[in-house]
Design a protein around this motif. Structure first.
Motif, mmCIF file in Angstrom:
data_model
loop_
_atom_site.group_PDB
_atom_site.id
_atom_site.type_symbol
_atom_site.label_atom_id
_atom_site.label_comp_id
_atom_site.label_asym_id
_atom_site.label_seq_id
_atom_site.Cartn_x
_atom_site.Cartn_y
_atom_site.Cartn_z
ATOM 1 N N LYS A 1 0.846 -1.190 0.000
ATOM 2 C CA LYS A 1 0.000 0.000 0.000
ATOM 3 C C LYS A 1 0.872 1.226 0.000
ATOM 4 O O LYS A 1 1.861 1.307 0.722
ATOM 5 C CB LYS A 1 -0.907 -0.032 1.222
ATOM 6 C CG LYS A 1 -1.883 1.131 1.275
ATOM 7 C CD LYS A 1 -2.759 0.992 2.482
ATOM 8 C CE LYS A 1 -3.711 2.158 2.586
ATOM 9 N NZ LYS A 1 -4.595 2.255 1.474
ATOM 10 N N SER A 2 0.542 2.193 -0.830
ATOM 11 C CA SER A 2 1.334 3.406 -0.949
ATOM 12 C C SER A 2 1.093 4.284 0.266
ATOM 13 O O SER A 2 -0.036 4.549 0.653
ATOM 14 C CB SER A 2 0.950 4.160 -2.231
ATOM 15 O OG SER A 2 1.251 3.398 -3.356
ATOM 16 N N ARG A 3 2.146 4.779 0.838
ATOM 17 C CA ARG A 3 2.047 5.716 1.940
ATOM 18 C C ARG A 3 2.685 7.024 1.500
ATOM 19 O O ARG A 3 3.660 7.046 0.739
ATOM 20 C CB ARG A 3 2.757 5.206 3.199
ATOM 21 C CG ARG A 3 2.430 3.772 3.557
ATOM 22 C CD ARG A 3 0.953 3.543 3.757
ATOM 23 N NE ARG A 3 0.448 4.330 4.857
ATOM 24 C CZ ARG A 3 -0.820 4.324 5.226
ATOM 25 N NH1 ARG A 3 -1.699 3.595 4.573
ATOM 26 N NH2 ARG A 3 -1.229 5.062 6.233
ATOM 27 N N GLY A 4 2.163 8.103 1.989
ATOM 28 C CA GLY A 4 2.646 9.398 1.550
ATOM 29 C C GLY A 4 4.072 9.675 1.943
ATOM 30 O O GLY A 4 4.784 10.417 1.279
ATOM 31 N N GLU A 5 4.554 9.108 3.058
ATOM 32 C CA GLU A 5 5.885 9.439 3.534
ATOM 33 C C GLU A 5 6.970 8.567 2.932
ATOM 34 O O GLU A 5 8.136 8.726 3.243
ATOM 35 C CB GLU A 5 5.926 9.315 5.061
ATOM 36 C CG GLU A 5 5.581 7.920 5.569
ATOM 37 C CD GLU A 5 4.094 7.774 5.781
ATOM 38 O OE1 GLU A 5 3.686 6.780 6.407
ATOM 39 O OE2 GLU A 5 3.348 8.651 5.343
ATOM 40 N N TYR B 1 -11.889 9.682 -3.175
ATOM 41 C CA TYR B 1 -12.000 8.492 -2.331
ATOM 42 C C TYR B 1 -11.221 8.659 -1.030
ATOM 43 O O TYR B 1 -11.660 8.183 0.018
ATOM 44 C CB TYR B 1 -11.497 7.257 -3.083
ATOM 45 C CG TYR B 1 -11.768 5.974 -2.335
ATOM 46 C CD1 TYR B 1 -12.999 5.349 -2.423
ATOM 47 C CD2 TYR B 1 -10.807 5.408 -1.500
ATOM 48 C CE1 TYR B 1 -13.269 4.188 -1.718
ATOM 49 C CE2 TYR B 1 -11.070 4.241 -0.784
ATOM 50 C CZ TYR B 1 -12.297 3.642 -0.907
ATOM 51 O OH TYR B 1 -12.562 2.492 -0.191
ATOM 52 N N THR B 2 -10.075 9.328 -1.073
ATOM 53 C CA THR B 2 -9.332 9.552 0.171
ATOM 54 C C THR B 2 -10.109 10.451 1.128
ATOM 55 O O THR B 2 -9.940 10.359 2.354
ATOM 56 C CB THR B 2 -7.965 10.178 -0.127
ATOM 57 O OG1 THR B 2 -8.144 11.461 -0.753
ATOM 58 C CG2 THR B 2 -7.150 9.281 -1.044
ATOM 59 N N ARG C 1 1.993 11.019 -8.513
ATOM 60 C CA ARG C 1 3.112 10.261 -9.075
ATOM 61 C C ARG C 1 2.647 9.013 -9.820
ATOM 62 O O ARG C 1 3.367 8.491 -10.668
ATOM 63 C CB ARG C 1 4.089 9.856 -7.967
ATOM 64 C CG ARG C 1 4.871 11.001 -7.363
ATOM 65 C CD ARG C 1 6.120 10.490 -6.680
ATOM 66 N NE ARG C 1 5.816 9.552 -5.621
ATOM 67 C CZ ARG C 1 5.673 9.885 -4.334
ATOM 68 N NH1 ARG C 1 5.793 11.155 -3.978
ATOM 69 N NH2 ARG C 1 5.420 8.978 -3.419
ATOM 70 N N ASP C 2 1.452 8.517 -9.502
ATOM 71 C CA ASP C 2 0.959 7.286 -10.123
ATOM 72 C C ASP C 2 0.141 7.522 -11.381
ATOM 73 O O ASP C 2 -0.189 6.561 -12.084
ATOM 74 C CB ASP C 2 0.093 6.496 -9.117
ATOM 75 C CG ASP C 2 0.938 5.829 -8.050
ATOM 76 O OD1 ASP C 2 2.163 5.722 -8.245
ATOM 77 O OD2 ASP C 2 0.376 5.408 -7.020
ATOM 78 N N LYS D 1 -0.546 14.419 1.818
ATOM 79 C CA LYS D 1 0.175 13.144 1.873
ATOM 80 C C LYS D 1 -0.285 12.203 0.779
ATOM 81 O O LYS D 1 0.536 11.549 0.113
ATOM 82 C CB LYS D 1 -0.041 12.500 3.249
ATOM 83 C CG LYS D 1 0.544 11.111 3.376
ATOM 84 C CD LYS D 1 0.262 10.526 4.749
ATOM 85 C CE LYS D 1 -1.218 10.275 4.954
ATOM 86 N NZ LYS D 1 -1.488 9.581 6.242
ATOM 87 N N TRP D 2 -1.600 12.131 0.560
ATOM 88 C CA TRP D 2 -2.127 11.252 -0.468
ATOM 89 C C TRP D 2 -2.028 11.889 -1.851
ATOM 90 O O TRP D 2 -1.826 11.174 -2.847
ATOM 91 C CB TRP D 2 -3.583 10.899 -0.164
ATOM 92 C CG TRP D 2 -3.781 10.159 1.124
ATOM 93 C CD1 TRP D 2 -4.578 10.532 2.172
ATOM 94 C CD2 TRP D 2 -3.183 8.925 1.508
ATOM 95 N NE1 TRP D 2 -4.511 9.614 3.185
ATOM 96 C CE2 TRP D 2 -3.655 8.615 2.798
ATOM 97 C CE3 TRP D 2 -2.282 8.062 0.904
ATOM 98 C CZ2 TRP D 2 -3.257 7.476 3.485
ATOM 99 C CZ3 TRP D 2 -1.882 6.924 1.580
ATOM 100 C CH2 TRP D 2 -2.369 6.636 2.849
#
Length: 470
Positions: A3-7, A150-151, A120-121, A113-114
């Motif tokens: 899972k992608s995390r912002g940090e 969605y976030t 980038r994706d 963060k999201w």
């Protein structure tokens, strides 16, 4: 798929023509409501110098990685059957298509963060599709809006990289607003817990898939057990992306059709079919002597087993039912609790298909009524018919009863009476009404009468629609 995390990791430097202005450009203006319906339609290929290139029927640039080679022609009868079935399904469509979009989800700035991870994706999602070929084009902007919304809708879950291809496929077939609500239903009803932080649901389904494989293909199950290959190494992208990154596009569309109709058992069946035909015989295992060779075989599957006609037939005939999946789910859940403790993510139970969702949440959903797009004048004959249009017998009987009650059965109706009968009936005048004088016309009779053109009793498709492959 982690899972992608912002940090995690520094942000990539923005190149020229990147999405540096994406967030500002997403701010809704005065025409946002009208533009939203058309935002996901169209092409970015001309803006990037691809005007001369050919596009296949799925929207991919011919010759790119995403485009398919020679496709088998689908018979016209099959296309018509699919078209009719879709029309029937639309008349009982699930409630998310009728929901009102929460505009605040589109207007809110979102969590930085999201937003950084989502941005980038964007360029990685189907870069050879005409909708997403333009960096910063309308396709990528809509994808950004859907994932950001969605976030905000589920801040406890945030964003997962596997949601991007799911949302991109939805945007290829519907506006951003409907794509968002479909993504919500996939994450909440069809695949609950798949995109949570710990990815516990996908790990549990990996054990379920491996257990079902023992019954479907003992040879493949034994080989994977001997090589100590964890199911997460080959099934994570399959399941979390619903095979949108694995199969040819024609097969993806067929799998998604069945997935929306019947639920997650279709995802399990497709995975079992691929494993069975890739590793299900001693001859196929001769080239898979180690872990690396086995994983490479599963990453580069034979085109034959992924072909639409072959794959769909195998999936339909595979005897794996919802009851078997749920029973195996309880077994694996009990083993999980004995070895790892309780699940940290309390996701709701998944529902197997559109019918289960409608039964679980009944409601007076409005029926979509088809409206004819071809309008005929009152005296024009129908296509393929001889003579003028005749009103239905039931309408004729009602008109005779009304005329008999008023004592005017044998009297020819006046022009004003014919006008009233036309407006109150089915908008088709009786044949015995005398035509009006072409020289003189009452000013009151010159009003537009669009309703009089709906004489055709046929249910016709939109004149702008073309044969589509679903």
């Amino acid at each position: 798929m982690a899972k992608s995390r912002g940090e995690n990791g520094p942000r990539a430097p923005a190149a020229a023509g990147s999405l540096s202005g994406t967030r500002e450009s997403l701010a809704p203006g005065p025409d946002a409501a009208a533009a939203d319906e058309l935002s996901s339609l169209g092409s970015d290929s001309e803006a990037n110098g691809f005007a001369e290139r050919r596009i296949d029927k799925f929207g991919f640039i011919v010759g790119s990685q995403g485009a398919e080679g020679a496709l088998e022609e689908v018979p016209l009868e099959v296309l018509r059957q699919r078209e009719s079935k879709w029309l029937d399904m639309l008349n009982n469509w699930d409630k998310w298509m009728a929901k009102k979009h929460k505009k605040e989800l589109d207007m809110s700035p979102g969590d930085p963060k999201w937003l950084d991870v989502i941005e980038r994706d964007l360029h990685r999602q189907f870069p050879f599709h005409e909708m997403f070929v333009s960096r910063g084009g309308h396709g990528q902007q809509d994808l950004f809006r859907v994932l950001k919304a969605y976030t905000l809708y589920r801040p406890e879950e945030g964003y997962c990289q596997a949601q991007a291809p799911i949302a991109a496929v939805l945007l290829m077939h519907m506006p951003a607003e409907q794509a968002f609500w479909c993504l919500v239903q996939i994450c909440e009803k069809y695949l609950p817990g798949y995109y949570s932080e710990k990815l516990e649901a996908i790990q549990l389904d990996g054990e379920i898939l491996f257990s079902l494989l023992q019954k479907v293909s003992p040879v493949a199950h034994k080989h994977l057990s001997q090589q100590k290959i964890d199911p997460l190494l080959y099934m994570t992208e399959w399941f979390m992306c619903a095979f949108s990154r694995t199969l040819p596009w024609s097969s993806v569309l067929r799998v998604w059709d069945m997935f929306f109709c019947e639920g997650v058992k279709i995802i399990f069946r497709v995975g079992l079919v691929l494993l069975k035909h890739a590793l299900g015989s001693p001859e196929k295992l001769k080239a898979c002597q180690g872990q690396y060779e086995t994983i490479e075989r599963l990453r580069s599957l034979s085109p034959k087993i992924m072909q639409e006609a072959f794959l769909v037939q195998e999936v339909v005939e595979l005897p794996v039912t919802e009851r078997q999946i749920e029973r195996e789910h309880l077994i694996q859940l009990r083993r999980w609790q004995e070895t790892r403790g309780e699940l940290q993510c309390r996701s709701p139970p998944r529902l197997h298909g559109a019918k289960a969702i409608l039964e679980a949440e009944p409601g007076p959903w409005p029926t979509l009524q088809p409206s004819p797009s071809i309008r005929l004048p009152p005296d024009a004959p129908l296509p393929g018919s001889k003579g003028k249009y005749k009103p239905p017998k039931q309408v004729q009987k009602e008109q005779r009863k009304q005329a008999k009650a008023s004592g005017q059965l044998d009297k020819p109706p006046t022009p004003s009476q014919a006008k009233v009968a036309t407006a109150a009936g089915d908008a088709c005048p009786p044949r015995d009404v005398p035509p009006k004088d072409p020289v003189y016309q009452d000013p009151q009779d010159s009003a537009p009468q669009d309703s009089a053109y709906h004489c055709s009793q046929e249910s016709l498709m939109s004149q702008e629609s073309e044969d589509t492959y679903l």
